[in-house]
Write an enzyme that holds these catalytic residues in place. Structure first.
Site, PDB file in Angstrom:
ATOM      1  CE  LYS A 107      -3.829  -0.244   2.645  1.00 23.35           C
ATOM      2  NZ  LYS A 107      -4.546  -0.126   3.937  1.00 23.35           N
ATOM      3  CD  GLU A 140     -12.734  12.306   9.459  1.00 23.04           C
ATOM      4  OE1 GLU A 140     -11.666  12.858   9.747  1.00 23.04           O
ATOM      5  OE2 GLU A 140     -13.677  12.890   8.882  1.00 23.04           O
ATOM      6  CE  LYS A 162     -17.747   7.738  13.416  1.00 21.83           C
ATOM      7  NZ  LYS A 162     -16.595   7.684  12.586  1.00 21.83           N
ATOM      8  CB  ALA A 212     -37.683   2.739   3.102  1.00 22.87           C
ATOM      9  N   GLY A 213     -35.303   0.841   2.181  1.00 24.21           N
ATOM     10  CA  GLY A 213     -34.835  -0.128   1.189  1.00 24.21           C
ATOM     11  C   GLY A 213     -34.140  -1.282   1.864  1.00 24.21           C
ATOM     12  N   GLY A 266     -25.120  -0.824   5.425  1.00 24.02           N
ATOM     13  CA  GLY A 266     -23.989  -1.743   5.546  1.00 24.02           C
ATOM     14  C   GLY A 266     -22.737  -0.912   5.674  1.00 24.02           C
ATOM     15  CB  CYS A 273     -18.760   3.078   9.660  1.00 25.49           C
ATOM     16  SG  CYS A 273     -17.186   3.391   8.870  1.00 25.49           S
ATOM     17  CE  LYS A 288     -21.033   5.994   0.985  1.00 19.51           C
ATOM     18  NZ  LYS A 288     -21.210   6.984   2.015  1.00 19.51           N
ATOM     19  NE  ARG A 310     -14.538  -1.540   5.196  1.00 20.13           N
ATOM     20  CZ  ARG A 310     -14.059  -0.493   5.873  1.00 20.13           C
ATOM     21  NH1 ARG A 310     -13.460  -0.680   7.026  1.00 20.13           N
ATOM     22  NH2 ARG A 310     -14.176   0.726   5.396  1.00 20.13           N
TER      23      ARG A 310
HETATM   24  C1  UGA Z   1     -20.994   6.532   7.993  1.00 20.29           C
HETATM   25  C2  UGA Z   1     -21.433   7.906   8.523  1.00 20.29           C
HETATM   26  O1  UGA Z   1     -22.427   8.456   7.654  1.00 20.29           O
HETATM   27  C3  UGA Z   1     -20.242   8.861   8.601  1.00 20.29           C
HETATM   28  O2  UGA Z   1     -20.648  10.101   9.166  1.00 20.29           O
HETATM   29  C4  UGA Z   1     -19.165   8.212   9.482  1.00 20.29           C
HETATM   30  O3  UGA Z   1     -18.014   9.031   9.569  1.00 20.29           O
HETATM   31  C5  UGA Z   1     -18.763   6.881   8.868  1.00 20.29           C
HETATM   32  O4  UGA Z   1     -19.918   6.022   8.797  1.00 20.29           O
HETATM   33  C6  UGA Z   1     -17.717   6.267   9.752  1.00 20.29           C
HETATM   34  O5  UGA Z   1     -18.021   5.921  10.898  1.00 20.29           O
HETATM   35  O6  UGA Z   1     -16.549   6.217   9.360  1.00 20.29           O
HETATM   36  P1  UGA Z   1     -20.439   5.586   5.539  1.00 20.29           P
HETATM   37  O7  UGA Z   1     -20.290   4.261   6.225  1.00 20.29           O
HETATM   38  O8  UGA Z   1     -19.417   6.030   4.571  1.00 20.29           O
HETATM   39  O9  UGA Z   1     -20.531   6.748   6.656  1.00 20.29           O
HETATM   40  O10 UGA Z   1     -21.813   5.541   4.754  1.00 20.29           O
HETATM   41  P2  UGA Z   1     -23.258   6.240   4.855  1.00 20.29           P
HETATM   42  O11 UGA Z   1     -23.371   7.276   3.832  1.00 20.29           O
HETATM   43  O12 UGA Z   1     -23.556   6.617   6.265  1.00 20.29           O
HETATM   44  O13 UGA Z   1     -24.199   5.019   4.440  1.00 20.29           O
HETATM   45  C7  UGA Z   1     -24.256   3.858   5.267  1.00 20.29           C
HETATM   46  C8  UGA Z   1     -25.247   2.866   4.716  1.00 20.29           C
HETATM   47  O14 UGA Z   1     -26.573   3.312   4.926  1.00 20.29           O
HETATM   48  C9  UGA Z   1     -25.132   2.562   3.224  1.00 20.29           C
HETATM   49  O15 UGA Z   1     -25.214   1.161   3.051  1.00 20.29           O
HETATM   50  C10 UGA Z   1     -26.332   3.269   2.621  1.00 20.29           C
HETATM   51  O16 UGA Z   1     -26.785   2.642   1.445  1.00 20.29           O
HETATM   52  C11 UGA Z   1     -27.352   3.131   3.748  1.00 20.29           C
HETATM   53  N1  UGA Z   1     -28.416   4.149   3.763  1.00 20.29           N
HETATM   54  C12 UGA Z   1     -28.112   5.469   3.900  1.00 20.29           C
HETATM   55  C13 UGA Z   1     -29.737   3.759   3.669  1.00 20.29           C
HETATM   56  O17 UGA Z   1     -30.052   2.550   3.563  1.00 20.29           O
HETATM   57  N2  UGA Z   1     -30.736   4.700   3.716  1.00 20.29           N
HETATM   58  C14 UGA Z   1     -30.448   6.017   3.850  1.00 20.29           C
HETATM   59  O18 UGA Z   1     -31.399   6.825   3.906  1.00 20.29           O
HETATM   60  C15 UGA Z   1     -29.108   6.414   3.940  1.00 20.29           C
END
Ligand code: UGA
Length: 448
Positions: free
Chosen positions: A42, A164, A220, A268-269, A273, A276, A338, A345
């Site tokens: 890396k 973060e 956090k 909704a859906g 995942g 985090c 996403k 993961r």
């Molecule tokens: C999440 C948090 O949003 C960040 O603020 C945080 O810093 C990060 O975790 C972390 O702890 O490092 P992330 O895991 O990148 O960020 O993704 P998100 O955008 O939060 O989405 C998480 C999941 O929720 C995805 O699978 C997304 O498809 C799903 N989701 C999101 C839904 O099913 N419905 C929604 O309305 C929004």
């Protein structure tokens, strides 16, 4: 853009999704930056300006700053040597991952502890170690004690905790222009150094909150728990809508006009995942139990099970649509957790694909960016080079990650290659009328 103080040199330890972004953004803010990782491959790849994962905009930023790049600032380099890092830095950001322990709910702090042990003997001058990894409350106290005990005498090494909040796929934007900065500090000096390193966003008006260690750690996990709860809330409503003959998309829209509720994270859906939200809520529940306040967070267990139920519901819908799964040819659109990410993961899409395959279906997956990662983690699935190739001969198409590319698919074109025109939309974003008009049975989650 305002330039960072030339005086401060920044080390970033652990250069995965979080650390590589933080390192490149620190260079963008004007600092000399050294990224450290135990993974020599890396390190070599990053030093050549090649990002080992996909994150929009980060590849460009890396090339702009990595030493040796054409026209680059040369402010950014990477190493596997903690000794070099110790000599280099004034600030040491800990960005290693803290995954879920195998077979348990709690966080695995092995990487964090190893990074601290490797770094601390080299901290021989005044410096600030800054934790960014997501950790169970109380970890910062423990790391501070370890630094005090193991740093060379007179080093004046101190700890701060600065969680973060970046989202993958918006990581650069979220790091350069965060919603807020939270700093768990124990001295004015620590706060001053963090204000100095974040001078540019602070000057833009980003709120800076100085707190104690425990509050910073909890902000956090509380934020991620709230976001997960919001998603599971609307997915619980989706379950209600399915059985009552209502439409969760319209319901969510109606809720969103209430400013106290808001429309974000109310989609909704198939549920959440990633590396985090799922593991953070579990580790939070585990930590609450250890602290004797398990009852305070029992609702998060329900948040987790509502989320897991979405995945089995999708498998059930596939069975309802096509009967027996054995031998069923299924096309799965999406593998990353996403869109605009190659991170798989705890990906809901791959979880569903894997469940179908284990129950006898013949599953072909397509994803714009996550194919290599998916192949390694789920070798028993078939993979295609395009949505059309994945759909060839399929009796069922599942839309499981909402990439823009899938919204733009032509239902007639896809209809010409499938064996039967059935599509299940796990993300509630496809144009139902257009798919139906092209002769498809279109079903989605939470809509009758
Ligand atoms: C999440 C948090 O949003 C960040 O603020 C945080 O810093 C990060 O975790 C972390 O702890 O490092 P992330 O895991 O990148 O960020 O993704 P998100 O955008 O939060 O989405 C998480 C999941 O929720 C995805 O699978 C997304 O498809 C799903 N989701 C999101 C839904 O099913 N419905 C929604 O309305 C929004």
């Amino acid at each position: 853009m305002q330039r960072g103080s030339a005086r401060l040199k920044v080390v970033v330890i652990g250069v995965g999704y979080l650390g590589a972004t933080h390192a490149a953004c620190m260079a963008e803010l004007g600092f000399e930056v050294l990224g450290v990782d135990v993974d020599a491959e890396k390190v070599a790849s990053l030093n050549q300006g090649r990002l080992p994962f996909y994150e929009p905009g980060l590849d460009t930023l890396l090339l702009q700053h990595v030493e040796g790049g054409e026209g680059s600032t040369g402010r950014l380099k990477f190493t596997a040597s903690y000794e070099e890092a110790g000599r280099f830095g004034d600030l040491f950001f800990l960005c290693v991952n803290t995954p879920q322990l195998a077979g348990e709910f709690s966080a695995d702090l092995r990487h964090l502890d190893a990074a601290v042990e490797a770094l601390v003997p080299h901290l021989d001058r005044p410096c600030l170690v800054v934790g960014k990894s997501t950790v169970p409350v109380g970890t910062a106290d423990r790391v501070a004690e370890r630094i005090a005990a193991a740093a060379p005498a007179g080093a004046a090494a101190e700890l701060a905790w600065n969680p973060e909040f970046l989202r993958e796929s918006f990581a650069v934007q979220d790091t350069l222009h965060p919603d807020r900065l939270v700093a768990g500090v124990r001295s004015e000096r620590a706060e001053r150094l963090l204000r100095e390193v974040y001078a540019t966003p602070i000057a833009e008006g980003v709120p800076f909150l100085a707190t104690d260690f425990a509050t910073a750690e909890l902000v956090k996990t509380a934020a991620n728990s709230f976001l997960a709860t919001k998603i599971s809330f609307i997915n619980a409503m989706a379950e209600m809508c399915e059985s009552a003959g209502a439409d969760v998309v319209r319901l969510s829209e109606a809720l969103s006009y209430d400013e106290r509720i808001g429309g974000k994270f109310l989609h909704a859906g198939l549920g959440f995942g990633g590396g985090c939200l799922p593991k953070d809520i579990r580790a939070f529940v585990a930590r609450a139990g250890e602290l004797g306040v398990g009852q305070a967070l029992t609702f998060l267990r329900e948040v987790d099970s509502i989320n897991t139920r979405r995945r089995s519901r999708m498998v059930e819908m596939a069975r309802e649509q096509c009967g027996a799964l054995r031998g069923l040819r299924v096309a799965v659109l999406g593998a990353s957790f996403k869109p605009d990410s190659d991170d798989i993961r705890d990906s809901p899409a791959l979880d569903v694909a894997g469940q179908l395959q284990r129950q006898g279906a013949q599953v072909t997956v397509y994803d714009p960016k996550a194919m290599d990662n998916a192949r390694k983690a789920y070798p028993a699935l078939d993979y295609a080079r395009s949505p059309l190739e994945a759909a060839e001969g399929a009796r069922l198409v599942l839309h499981l990650t909402e990439w823009a590319q899938f919204r733009e698919l032509d239902p007639a074109e896809l209809g010409a290659v499938v064996a039967e025109r059935h599509i299940l939309d796990g993300r509630n974003v496809l144009d139902a009328a257009a798919w139906r008009a092209a002769g498809w049975t279109y079903r989605s989650m939470g809509r009758s």
